[in-house]
Design a protein around this motif. Structure first.
Motif, short mmCIF file in Angstrom:
data_model
loop_
_atom_site.label_atom_id
_atom_site.label_comp_id
_atom_site.label_asym_id
_atom_site.label_seq_id
_atom_site.Cartn_x
_atom_site.Cartn_y
_atom_site.Cartn_z
N PRO A 117 55.73 -18.48 17.35
CA PRO A 117 55.99 -18.20 15.93
C PRO A 117 56.07 -19.47 15.10
O PRO A 117 56.21 -20.57 15.64
CB PRO A 117 57.35 -17.49 15.97
CG PRO A 117 58.02 -18.03 17.19
CD PRO A 117 56.93 -18.27 18.18
N ASP A 156 60.79 -19.37 11.56
CA ASP A 156 61.16 -18.16 12.31
C ASP A 156 61.76 -18.53 13.66
O ASP A 156 62.73 -17.91 14.12
CB ASP A 156 59.94 -17.27 12.51
CG ASP A 156 59.41 -16.69 11.21
OD1 ASP A 156 60.16 -16.73 10.20
OD2 ASP A 156 58.26 -16.21 11.20
N GLU A 187 64.06 -12.56 22.21
CA GLU A 187 63.69 -13.22 20.96
C GLU A 187 64.11 -14.69 20.99
O GLU A 187 63.38 -15.56 20.51
CB GLU A 187 64.36 -12.51 19.78
CG GLU A 187 63.87 -13.06 18.43
CD GLU A 187 64.51 -12.34 17.25
OE1 GLU A 187 63.77 -11.65 16.52
OE2 GLU A 187 65.74 -12.48 17.06
N ARG A 207 61.54 -16.56 22.92
CA ARG A 207 60.31 -16.76 22.15
C ARG A 207 60.48 -17.89 21.13
O ARG A 207 59.59 -18.71 20.94
CB ARG A 207 59.91 -15.46 21.44
CG ARG A 207 58.65 -15.57 20.61
CD ARG A 207 58.05 -14.21 20.31
NE ARG A 207 56.98 -14.31 19.32
CZ ARG A 207 55.76 -14.77 19.57
NH1 ARG A 207 55.47 -15.22 20.78
NH2 ARG A 207 54.85 -14.81 18.63
N ARG A 221 58.50 -21.96 20.92
CA ARG A 221 57.86 -22.65 19.81
C ARG A 221 58.32 -24.11 19.75
O ARG A 221 57.50 -25.03 19.57
CB ARG A 221 58.20 -21.94 18.49
CG ARG A 221 57.98 -22.76 17.22
CD ARG A 221 56.51 -23.16 17.05
NE ARG A 221 56.29 -23.91 15.85
CZ ARG A 221 56.54 -25.21 15.70
NH1 ARG A 221 57.05 -25.91 16.71
NH2 ARG A 221 56.28 -25.81 14.56
#
Length: 709
Positions: free
Chosen positions: A212, A216, A229, A232, A236
């Motif tokens: 992402p 974010d 989440e 994730r 990044r």
């Protein structure tokens, strides 16, 4: 008559107008943030947090998932649960063994549960009555139900609702700054700081890595709605770190290649084709791939600087020999340097046998040569009469000169210093360099650790090698183990017995080589030819013992890890390792590699009583011979340390990324870095402006490599 109101008005007129609060930016000193101040600012600096943007980059190192909390009344024996409750009682209890256990009783709306931390009485100072604890771990029986937390978070005297239903970030902290306080600081300022974040990476790069945008991602790691989440978002940040490091390494490699003009070899396929035809076996796909990579380097006008790494028995020597023949068929000389005389002699014998059909006789140069033989060897090298020199540190001596040194091969490269490798390379005009290592590490990690080298990996074993039977045996099985050893010796085989210590230690209750040697020669090996080998023996004596073992004059070698990098003794079929829990997995693998080098079935026996954790680790080791998998497990258990110290050009250690865990991301980062540098080697395009700026912020090396002012 004066009035108070008049004096107040006059005072206000004399007082300078209050300055407006400075505009918040990511560069605002963290001490200026509300709720921080100078004192806490000093503490935050210990964590590397000096400006507001650093607070965003201070990423949690783990999370506690309170979205699925088990009511205390529903906890059952044997279950692994996450619970949330208020401390209603606590204390430190001693045990009969002297161990002090901190215990707390927590309560929720459904019931109570005892929580215990053996050996952690200090928690009594940080956990108070009325604190809410979020704990994860197994429920076991101990005078009733008791949970021994694997992880826990102290939420403080907050209301239950502030923890339940959330994924709680656990931050790296320091003295004076609790995890709870750090979490509150981040949450207080997150909404104001996130809009200030600018994305440094082009959208195409984010798509390549499937991560992402930065804004974010930062929200995901600091305020996740689920653990998935948070993972994730972390990916990044990890990708950005890996990309920056790969850019620096690949740029350094490009500049080094441009600066180190070498010679261009022509692949004439004269000697190399003859060798392939004479080989009694077929090369593995990995060997063919590595040879192609090396040939490509040697055919280019730039100097080769490549690392060839492979597992024990993967066939690195034959790959190096094909490389040597390519140089020799172009009229150049080759020098192969090994760390020990025994290994150099072994190379001279094995390579000499392979080259005999080609009419090539290697020159061996070691410290054991007589003055007459050494003069003859030096004359042959200086006059180009010899094309291949195999030796030890003796190759580095000042009186050694080559007529036309074109390729340098360094075996067990980690045993030599950078200066030593440079001395040998300096005996020729920009010779190509091939470094070899038998310590396998995952490719992605090798590409990160050795970023200034090109890396070839041999990840296959040649066909026909029998697997080594590896077993773990308890101390009670010692008699049977040595009965088996004697049966192998009766069949004409040889064995190693390895110990972690040379002599007994008052601090460690471990068997030692010197003591056990005496025990073995008067016990189970009384009628055998047994010798003792360890690092305190003079070098000449060590070499003499190893030669006698190689020649079959010794049945059993009792040793320490001095044999970890040794020679091939094809007749040795048994490796016994005592106190195996004292060795790292990679070290065990190197020791196991001393057997299984002949045609006979070989065995590695791990002997000793070990704990549950060690038993699991050793069981994994016994189940595989894949050195790369073993290295991966070893690194996960022991950690990688600081991969990027001063020797790695000033690149800082990773804060978020883990090249081992993030293997796929690391490969993607390397691919992206190569593509970016191919089209924009100085990062001058507008699309790379953010990336260029990011490099200047965190990586001092970028100033030199990209000439950033």
């Amino acid at each position: 008559m004066s009035f108070r109101g008049d004096s107040d008005a006059q005072e206000r007129r004399r007082r300078p107008p209050a300055r407006p609060a400075p505009r918040l930016t990511l560069e605002t000193p963290v001490s200026y943030l509300k709720g921080v101040g100078p004192a806490r600012g000093t503490m935050l600096a210990k964590l590397g947090i000096t400006v507001a943007g650093d607070l965003l980059r201070h990423v949690p190192h783990r999370y506690e998932d309170a979205t699925t909390v088990t009511p205390l009344a529903n906890t059952v024996l044997g279950a692994d649960v996450t619970v949330l409750g208020k401390v209603i009682a606590k204390g430190v209890l001693p045990t009969r063994t002297g161990l002090r256990v901190f215990q707390a009783v927590i309560q929720d709306a459904t019931g109570m549960l005892e929580i215990a931390w053996p050996g952690q009485p200090f928690l009594d100072r940080t956990i108070n009555k009325d604190d809410w604890l979020l704990c994860t771990g197994p429920v076991r029986f101990f005078h009733g139900r008791r949970l021994q937390p694997r992880e826990f978070v102290n939420l403080g005297p907050e209301e239950k609702g502030t923890g339940e239903g959330r994924v709680l970030a656990v931050y790296p902290s320091t003295e004076g700054l609790s995890v709870r306080l750090l979490r509150a600081m981040v949450q207080q300022h997150l909404d104001a700081l996130l809009p200030l974040v600018q994305e440094p990476l082009p959208a195409s790069m984010l798509a390549d890595a499937d991560v992402p945008p930065l804004r974010d991602a930062l929200r995901m790691v600091h305020r996740p709605t689920s653990v998935a989440e948070a993972v994730r978002g972390r990916s990044r940040l990890a990708f950005e770190e890996l990309l920056c490091v790969q850019l620096l390494h690949r740029r350094a490699n490009m500049m080094a290649r441009d600066e180190r003009g070498g010679r261009r070899f022509e692949n004439k396929r004269e000697l190399t084709s003859k060798l392939r035809a004479a080989l009694p076996y077929t090369l593995t796909h990995a060997q063919v791939r590595a040879i192609r990579e090396i040939v490509h380097d040697m055919e280019s006008p730039r100097r080769m600087h490549r690392l060839l790494q492979g597992d024990v028995g993967a066939g690195k020597t034959i790959v190096a020999l094909f490389s040597a023949l390519l140089a020799m068929e172009n009229g150049a000389q080759v020098a192969l340097m090994a760390p020990t005389e025994l290994l150099a002699e072994q190379h001279a014998r094995s390579i000499g046998a392979l080259l005999a059909p080609l009419g090539i006789v290697p020159v061996l140069l070691t410290g054991r040569l007589s003055a007459k033989d050494k003069r003859a060897a030096l004359t042959r090298l200086a006059s180009h009469d010899a094309t291949l020199a195999i030796g030890t540190h003796a190759l580095l001596q000042q009186d050694v000169s080559f007529a036309n040194l074109g390729l340098v091969v360094i075996d067990e490269q980690h045993r030599f210093g950078v200066e030593q490798r440079a001395v040998l390379s300096g005996k020729g005009e920009t010779p190509d360099v091939l470094l070899m290592s038998a310590t396998p590490i995952p490719r992605s990690l090798a590409l990160t650790m050795y970023g200034d080298l090109d890396v070839s990996v041999l990840d296959e074993r040649p066909p026909g090698r029998q697997p080594i039977t590896t077993v773990v045996r308890p101390e009670s099985g010692r008699t049977k183990v040595f009965d088996f050893v004697n049966a192998q010796l009766e069949a004409g085989r040889q064995a190693y017995v390895v110990y972690p210590l040379i002599e007994t230690s008052e601090k460690l209750e471990l068997k030692a080589a010197t003591v056990m040697y005496e025990s073995l020669i008067t016990g189970p090996l009384a009628n055998r030819r047994v010798s003792l080998l360890h690092g305190r023996l003079p070098a000449d004596e060590r070499d003499a013992i190893m030669r006698a073992f190689r020649d079959g004059d010794i049945d059993v070698l009792v040793a320490t890890t001095v044999i970890e990098v040794g020679i091939d003794v094809g007749n040795a079929t048994v490796m016994i390792i005592e106190h195996p829990e004292r060795f790292g997995l990679s070290q065990l693998h190197q020791l196991r590699g001393r057997v299984g080098r002949g045609a006979e079935q070989s065995y590695c026996i791990l002997l000793g009583d070990v704990g549950a954790d060690a038993a699991e680790r050793l069981g994994m080791f016994a189940a595989t011979e894949d050195g790369f998998e073993i290295a991966r497990a070893d690194l996960q258990l022991r950690g990688m340390g600081d991969l990027f110290g001063a020797k790695q050009h000033g690149v800082p250690a990773f804060r978020v990324a883990d090249p081992l865990r993030d293997e796929a991301l690391n490969e993607t980062a390397r691919t992206v870095a190569d593509r970016v540098l191919h089209i924009d080697p100085m990062l001058e395009l507008a699309t790379h402006a953010g990336l260029r700026q990011q490099l200047t912020i965190g990586y001092a090396r970028a100033l030199e490599l990209f000439r950033i002012g």
